[in-house]
Design a protein around this motif. Structure first.
Motif, PDB file in Angstrom:
ATOM      1  N   PRO A 238       0.827  -1.212   0.000  1.00 54.62           N
ATOM      2  CA  PRO A 238       0.000   0.000   0.000  1.00 54.62           C
ATOM      3  C   PRO A 238       0.859   1.259   0.000  1.00 54.62           C
ATOM      4  N   ILE A 239       1.037   1.846  -1.150  1.00 48.42           N
ATOM      5  CA  ILE A 239       1.855   3.047  -1.234  1.00 48.42           C
ATOM      6  C   ILE A 239       1.007   4.236  -1.653  1.00 48.42           C
ATOM      7  N   PHE A 240       0.176   4.014  -2.656  1.00 45.70           N
ATOM      8  CA  PHE A 240      -0.662   5.108  -3.137  1.00 45.70           C
ATOM      9  C   PHE A 240      -2.137   4.862  -2.835  1.00 45.70           C
ATOM     10  N   ASP A 241      -2.476   3.668  -2.326  1.00 48.79           N
ATOM     11  CA  ASP A 241      -3.870   3.302  -2.097  1.00 48.79           C
ATOM     12  C   ASP A 241      -4.384   3.979  -0.820  1.00 48.79           C
ATOM     13  N   PRO A 242      -5.291   4.940  -0.961  1.00 45.94           N
ATOM     14  CA  PRO A 242      -5.722   5.683   0.222  1.00 45.94           C
ATOM     15  C   PRO A 242      -6.480   4.816   1.226  1.00 45.94           C
ATOM     16  N   SER A 243      -7.126   3.753   0.754  1.00 43.40           N
ATOM     17  CA  SER A 243      -7.909   2.955   1.698  1.00 43.40           C
ATOM     18  C   SER A 243      -7.001   2.175   2.648  1.00 43.40           C
ATOM     19  N   ARG A 244      -5.718   2.101   2.331  1.00 45.44           N
ATOM     20  CA  ARG A 244      -4.787   1.443   3.241  1.00 45.44           C
ATOM     21  C   ARG A 244      -3.718   2.422   3.728  1.00 45.44           C
ATOM     22  N   GLY A 245      -4.067   3.687   3.728  1.00 46.28           N
ATOM     23  CA  GLY A 245      -3.160   4.673   4.296  1.00 46.28           C
ATOM     24  C   GLY A 245      -2.172   5.263   3.308  1.00 46.28           C
ATOM     25  N   GLY A 246      -2.274   4.876   2.028  1.00 55.77           N
ATOM     26  CA  GLY A 246      -1.364   5.437   1.036  1.00 55.77           C
ATOM     27  C   GLY A 246      -1.815   6.824   0.598  1.00 55.77           C
ATOM     28  N   ASP A 247      -0.982   7.437  -0.218  1.00 52.45           N
ATOM     29  CA  ASP A 247      -1.284   8.804  -0.627  1.00 52.45           C
ATOM     30  C   ASP A 247      -1.222   8.913  -2.146  1.00 52.45           C
ATOM     31  N   PRO A 248      -2.363   9.090  -2.801  1.00 53.03           N
ATOM     32  CA  PRO A 248      -2.333   9.163  -4.270  1.00 53.03           C
ATOM     33  C   PRO A 248      -1.607  10.398  -4.797  1.00 53.03           C
ATOM     34  N   VAL A 249      -1.540  11.450  -3.978  1.00 50.01           N
ATOM     35  CA  VAL A 249      -0.890  12.666  -4.468  1.00 50.01           C
ATOM     36  C   VAL A 249       0.636  12.556  -4.377  1.00 50.01           C
ATOM     37  N   LEU A 250       1.105  11.683  -3.481  1.00 49.10           N
ATOM     38  CA  LEU A 250       2.548  11.445  -3.392  1.00 49.10           C
ATOM     39  C   LEU A 250       3.120  11.090  -4.759  1.00 49.10           C
ATOM     40  N   PHE A 251       2.355  10.260  -5.487  1.00 50.33           N
ATOM     41  CA  PHE A 251       2.823   9.868  -6.811  1.00 50.33           C
ATOM     42  C   PHE A 251       3.067  11.089  -7.683  1.00 50.33           C
ATOM     43  N   GLN A 252       2.139  12.034  -7.623  1.00 44.34           N
ATOM     44  CA  GLN A 252       2.274  13.203  -8.496  1.00 44.34           C
ATOM     45  C   GLN A 252       3.514  14.009  -8.142  1.00 44.34           C
ATOM     46  N   HIS A 253       3.811  14.134  -6.845  1.00 46.51           N
ATOM     47  CA  HIS A 253       5.024  14.846  -6.461  1.00 46.51           C
ATOM     48  C   HIS A 253       6.256  14.151  -7.039  1.00 46.51           C
ATOM     49  N   LEU A 254       6.307  12.832  -6.857  1.00 48.93           N
ATOM     50  CA  LEU A 254       7.467  12.089  -7.352  1.00 48.93           C
ATOM     51  C   LEU A 254       7.564  12.177  -8.869  1.00 48.93           C
ATOM     52  N   PHE A 255       6.413  11.984  -9.497  1.00 48.49           N
ATOM     53  CA  PHE A 255       6.405  11.950 -10.957  1.00 48.49           C
ATOM     54  C   PHE A 255       6.862  13.284 -11.539  1.00 48.49           C
ATOM     55  N   TRP A 256       6.307  14.378 -11.024  1.00 47.99           N
ATOM     56  CA  TRP A 256       6.651  15.682 -11.606  1.00 47.99           C
ATOM     57  C   TRP A 256       8.019  16.154 -11.157  1.00 47.99           C
ATOM     58  N   PHE A 257       8.516  15.619 -10.043  1.00 51.34           N
ATOM     59  CA  PHE A 257       9.877  15.973  -9.665  1.00 51.34           C
ATOM     60  C   PHE A 257      10.847  15.508 -10.750  1.00 51.34           C
ATOM     61  N   TYR A 258      10.499  14.384 -11.400  1.00 55.40           N
ATOM     62  CA  TYR A 258      11.276  14.001 -12.574  1.00 55.40           C
ATOM     63  C   TYR A 258      10.787  14.751 -13.812  1.00 55.40           C
ATOM     64  N   SER A 259       9.484  14.736 -14.026  1.00 55.78           N
ATOM     65  CA  SER A 259       8.980  15.076 -15.351  1.00 55.78           C
ATOM     66  C   SER A 259       9.025  16.557 -15.651  1.00 55.78           C
ATOM     67  N   HIS A 260       9.048  17.414 -14.618  1.00 54.51           N
ATOM     68  CA  HIS A 260       9.250  18.800 -15.031  1.00 54.51           C
ATOM     69  C   HIS A 260      10.687  19.042 -15.486  1.00 54.51           C
ATOM     70  N   PRO A 261      11.704  18.603 -14.705  1.00 59.26           N
ATOM     71  CA  PRO A 261      13.062  18.712 -15.259  1.00 59.26           C
ATOM     72  C   PRO A 261      13.199  18.031 -16.627  1.00 59.26           C
ATOM     73  N   ALA A 262      12.407  16.961 -16.836  1.00 65.15           N
ATOM     74  CA  ALA A 262      12.495  16.271 -18.130  1.00 65.15           C
ATOM     75  C   ALA A 262      12.132  17.201 -19.272  1.00 65.15           C
ATOM     76  N   VAL A 263      11.258  18.178 -19.015  1.00 63.23           N
ATOM     77  CA  VAL A 263      10.940  19.155 -20.057  1.00 63.23           C
ATOM     78  C   VAL A 263      12.216  19.882 -20.466  1.00 63.23           C
TER      79      VAL A 263
END
Lengths: 558, 355
Positions: A238-263
């Motif tokens: 359970p990393i992003f699954d909110p029903s088990r305490g995960g955070d779906p927005v965490l993914f977006q932070h991680l993803f864009w931390f790469y993907s904005h520099p990728a621009v």
């Protein structure tokens, strides 16, 4: 300011056979460690991926001619735009300029016989191909429908498509990126010819160097993010699954931390190309060389701290939003500096409008529009309205297609004679450049309007009042597709029937023009010695002289 | 002409957003025209072999120009940041008297629920000139609640509440879109926002009153699910009492203090061991997987009602708190079908009386 001039005196041209004739077997290509041959391998694979991504988006645009679902089903549509995004971002935009032209030119431009780690370089290509194969396998096996952003929890818990294979493919391609970045950084540090100081480096080398640093620092975050997706989707953690305490927005932070520099991985090399082309065809030194260098370093550095502007509506703290908004405005300043400097380089030049220059001037206009619309997205209230609409689609296509792809074609035409030793028909090339510019604007400008009107992106059916803009856009896409097919034809033609280019058809400065076209395996018969800076198109205090092109008219009659 | 290129603006925020948008458009046009004019002028004047003067640049130009345009763009951008940022902050907090509407998103529909329990699918009726606060959550993936005419958009997240608000200033019917890609029928996850005069709205609302209101439903659940066994006024178990809780600062056993809002109450139900109220033992079981999002919203509404009127007597009803709403495609809003445009209708034509 640094004195800028080119290496004095011509280097002897090698009598060795060119890198192209150093072996004709398949094994001599697939097992090569020559940076120039590896560049050709990338050119072939990247071109293939470009047209694959292009076919996908052609179907997407055809579907959008009407508001109804009349060509493909919703699921097919979602898979097509995902395919387009994944292929274009990871297998075209990111590897295109660095891996083809960076590979070919970096050692030539700094006077080195090869990159620092030639076998790692070949391995990077195999990793890239391996990643692409997995991704294409996922496509054949049924596709993936998450969008190239893989937002959770949709990608981890709800999508029934081949997320794992695609993520694994992108993961491998990421390793290719990291290896290439490390290689280029080491090459730039260790293998510069005697006298080639940091502030005598051509701007393209600076661009590749800055890009490599971003690649090495940002790509591992993408790798981690993809591992987390696999961990949740496959192993059930359970990393992003909110029903088990995960955070779906965490993914977006991680993803864009790469993907904005990728621009910036995509656009910095383009800036390097355009600097080389504009200075050559204006016959003037780049205006404000040192500012251009610092602007690139600034973009690469600040680019790491603006990722949050992708998430203004994602429930982020409004104060965090303000900081990201501030930094996003600040990162636009170095880009503005570059646009002004390119413009100023034209002042008092001897400008000629050969195909590479037409592409570069197209870049200048389109990148300016793309950059300015970035300010809209940095302004939180406006971003709230336009984010996830076609306004954003138009904005990043102006940067990535209008900017990077224009620069890609500028580079292709500028260095084609060096890479192949042949000249292409100039008239056809200019026609394609102009057609591409109009086709592009025709396609993407209406999307700004329909986006502000509120049409969300990734819609396969849409309310009928948006139709007129979509028809314009789709019609433009037809022109654009035709313009992209043209170089395929005349460049292939030139390989067989094009006139010999000679060492330096553009009368350009820079070490790569001092050796034979195509260059011999070892690049230079002797290590060149550099005693002045780049872009020595006119002596200090003198007017630039026009160049007499040696290519005009050739091939055009055929 | 220009009006046709702009979406209608029907909210108080719309005017601010449009003002910033036009300022940006103006600035962009100036910069773009400047660059294009210079490029075209230079391209013509300094084309190869033309007779223009090409003497060396005055030494002063390079440095002064660089510093000049760097400083100018920086100040222009910082001004825009300040303007856009400050208007964002002022629009952050919804007014205290805002109507509250709960939104639950799921693949692929919008369920909205008014404070009195009236429910709608893919529609939201609201009065003009009254601030409306939307408290939103998702049952599955991330969606995004987007009303172009109001210039508002907010992601709707599973397992979390997000909120936004609007104040409509024109009567009419407006698009509601899902803006975050959410799977197969993402592009059909549409709805209508119906803005009515306050009188029409009141009439519409009364005609909707068929089910129990949210708080009453919550009260029933409160008993049915066993919450009252510990949290009830006469319970022997040492559990925090809920009267007057909502909106208050709650001290926790680890020294922190949290505000008892929707998110806190929801977390306390689903993750009771995370924030232990000071002075109590962590004995409450988690209700994750037992209560649906709709049920949790009803419970929250009930706990909220306890805050405002502690002496209010609640009649436990018998209504099922499961989803009462139809969800098959044929029952969706007419706006779901791409052929059906969202049309502006004069206020009198609203079918206010029909449920």
């Amino acid at each position: 300011m640094t004195t800028i001039a080119a290496p004095s005196g011509d280097l002897p041209v090698s009598s060795e056979p060119s890198y192209l004739s150093a072996g004709y077997t398949l094994g001599s290509w697939l097992g090569t460690s020559d940076h120039k041959r590896i560049a050709i391998l990338y050119a072939i694979s990247v071109t293939l991926f470009f047209f694959l991504g292009g076919i996908a988006v052609t179907i997407v645009r055809v579907e959008l001619f009407t508001p109804e679902a009349d060509v493909v089903t919703a699921d097919t549509y979602n898979r097509l735009f995902t395919l387009h995004g994944v292929i274009m971002v990871w297998f075209f935009m990111i590897p295109s300029i660095p891996n083809i032209f960076g590979n070919f030119l970096l050692p030539l431009m700094i006077g080195a016989p090869d990159v620092a780690f030639p076998r790692l370089n070949l391995m990077s290509w195999y990793l890239n191909i391996g990643g692409a194969s997995l991704t294409i396998y996922a496509l054949i096996a049924g596709g993936v429908d998450t969008g190239w952003t893989f937002y959770t929890p949709f990608s981890t818990m709800f999508s029934n498509t081949h997320v794992l294979a695609t993520a694994a493919g992108v993961f491998l391609a990421g390793f290719s990126s990291i290896a290439t970045g490390v290689n280029f950084i080491a090459t730039t540090h260790m293998l510069r010819a005697p006298g080639m100081t940091w502030f005598r480096l051509p701007l393209f080398v600076w661009a590749i160097y800055a890009t490599s640093i971003v690649m090495v620092l940002a790509t591992p975050v993408l790798a981690i993010t993809l591992i987390l997706i696999v961990a949740e989707r496959w192993l059930g953690l359970p990393i992003f699954d909110p029903s088990r305490g995960g955070d779906p927005v965490l993914f977006q932070h991680l993803f864009w931390f790469y993907s904005h520099p990728a621009v910036y991985i995509m656009v910095l090399p383009a800036m390097g190309v355009v600097s080389e082309v504009i200075t050559c065809f204006a016959r003037r030194r780049v205006f404000g060389y040192t500012f251009m260098v610092y602007a690139m370093i600034g973009i690469a550095g600040i680019g790491f701290f603006v990722w949050g502007h992708h998430m203004f509506v994602a429930g982020m703290s409004p104060y965090a939003g303000l900081i990201f908004s501030f930094l996003s405005f600040v990162v636009a300043v170095p880009s503005a500096i570059k646009v002004f400097n390119w413009t100023a380089t034209l002042y008092r030049g001897q400008i000629s409008f050969d195909a590479p220059m037409l592409y570069a001037l197209g870049f200048l206009g389109l990148f300016t529009i793309g950059g300015l619309t970035g300010l809209f997205l940095a302004s939180i209230p406006v971003d709230v309205h336009v984010t996830d609409t076609y306004f954003v689609v138009a904005h990043f296509h102006y940067i990535m297609v209008g900017g990077t792809v224009s620069a890609f074609f500028a580079a292709l035409h500028f260095w084609w004679p060096k890479i192949t030793g042949r000249l292409y028909p100039e008239t056809w090339a200019r026609f394609a450049a102009i057609l591409m510019f109009f086709g592009f604007n025709f396609t993407f400008f209406p999307q700004f309007i329909v986006g502000y009107l509120g049409m969300p992106r990734r819609y396969h059916v849409y309310p009928p009042e948006f139709q007129v803009y979509n028809v314009l856009s789709s019609a433009g896409a037809v022109i654009l597709a035709a313009a992209y097919l043209m170089p395929l034809g005349y460049l292939a033609w030139s390989l067989v029937w094009g006139r010999r280019a000679g060492r330096n058809p553009w009368d350009a400065t820079g070490l790569e023009w001092q050796t034979a076209s195509p260059p011999p395996r070892e690049n230079f018969p002797r290590t060149p010695h550099v005693d002045v800076g780049p872009y020595d198109y006119h002596p200090e205090g003198m007017s630039p002289a026009p160049y007499q092109p040696r290519h005009r008219g050739q091939g055009d009659q055929a | 002409m220009l009006a046709a290129l702009m979406p209608s603006s029907a909210s108080t925020q719309g005017a601010t957003t449009d003002a910033i948008f036009f300022a940006l458009l103006g600035l962009s046009a100036v910069i773009l025209l400047l660059v294009l004019t210079l490029v075209v002028t230079f391209a013509i004047r300094y084309r190869r072999g033309s007779k223009a003067d090409r003497g060396a640049l005055p030494a002063i130009i390079s440095r002064q120009f660089e510093l000049g345009w760097t400083a100018t763009t920086l100040f222009a951008f910082l001004f825009l940041f300040w303007w856009a940022g400050s208007s964002q902050l002022s629009a952050l907090i919804p007014p205290k008297d805002a109507l509250e509407v709960h939104v639950v998103a799921k693949q692929w529909m919008w369920k909205t629920q008014h404070a009195n329990g009236a429910r709608e699918i893919n529609e939201l009726h609201a009065p003009v000139g009254v601030p409306v606060r939307l408290v939103m959550t998702s049952q599955d993936v991330i969606h995004s609640f987007f009303i172009p005419a109001f210039r508002i958009k907010k992601d709707v997240l599973p397992g979390r509440y997000t909120d936004t608000w609007f104040e409509a200033d024109k009567v009419g019917v407006y698009h509601l879109f899902c803006a975050e890609f959410c799977g197969t029928d993402h592009s059909r996850m549409l709805g209508r926002i119906v803005i009515m005069t306050p009188e029409d709205y009141a009439q519409w609302l009364t005609s909707q009153l068929e089910g129990d209101d949210l708080a009453r439903e919550g009260a029933a659940l409160f008993t049915a699910r066993g919450c009252s066994g510990c949290h009830g006024p006469s319970s022997p178990v040492h559990a925090p009492k809920l009267v007057g809780l909502y909106g208050r600062a709650v001290p926790l056993s680890d020294g922190r203090t949290v505000m008892a809002d929707e998110a806190y109450i929801r977390d306390s139900i689903l993750l009771p061991h995370r924030d232990i109220v000071a002075g109590y033992d962590p004995i409450m079981p988690s209700f994750a997987g037992i209560l649906s999002d709709g049920e949790i919203q009803s419970l929250i509404a009930y706990i909220r009602s306890l805050a405002s009127s502690p002496e209010r007597s609640v009649q436990p009803g018998t209504a099922s708190s499961g989803s009462l709403v139809p969800g098959t495609p044929s029952e969706r809003s007419p706006a779901m079908t791409p052929g059906n445009a969202v049309r502006r209708q004069p206020p009198g034509e609203f079918d206010g009386g029909k449920p």
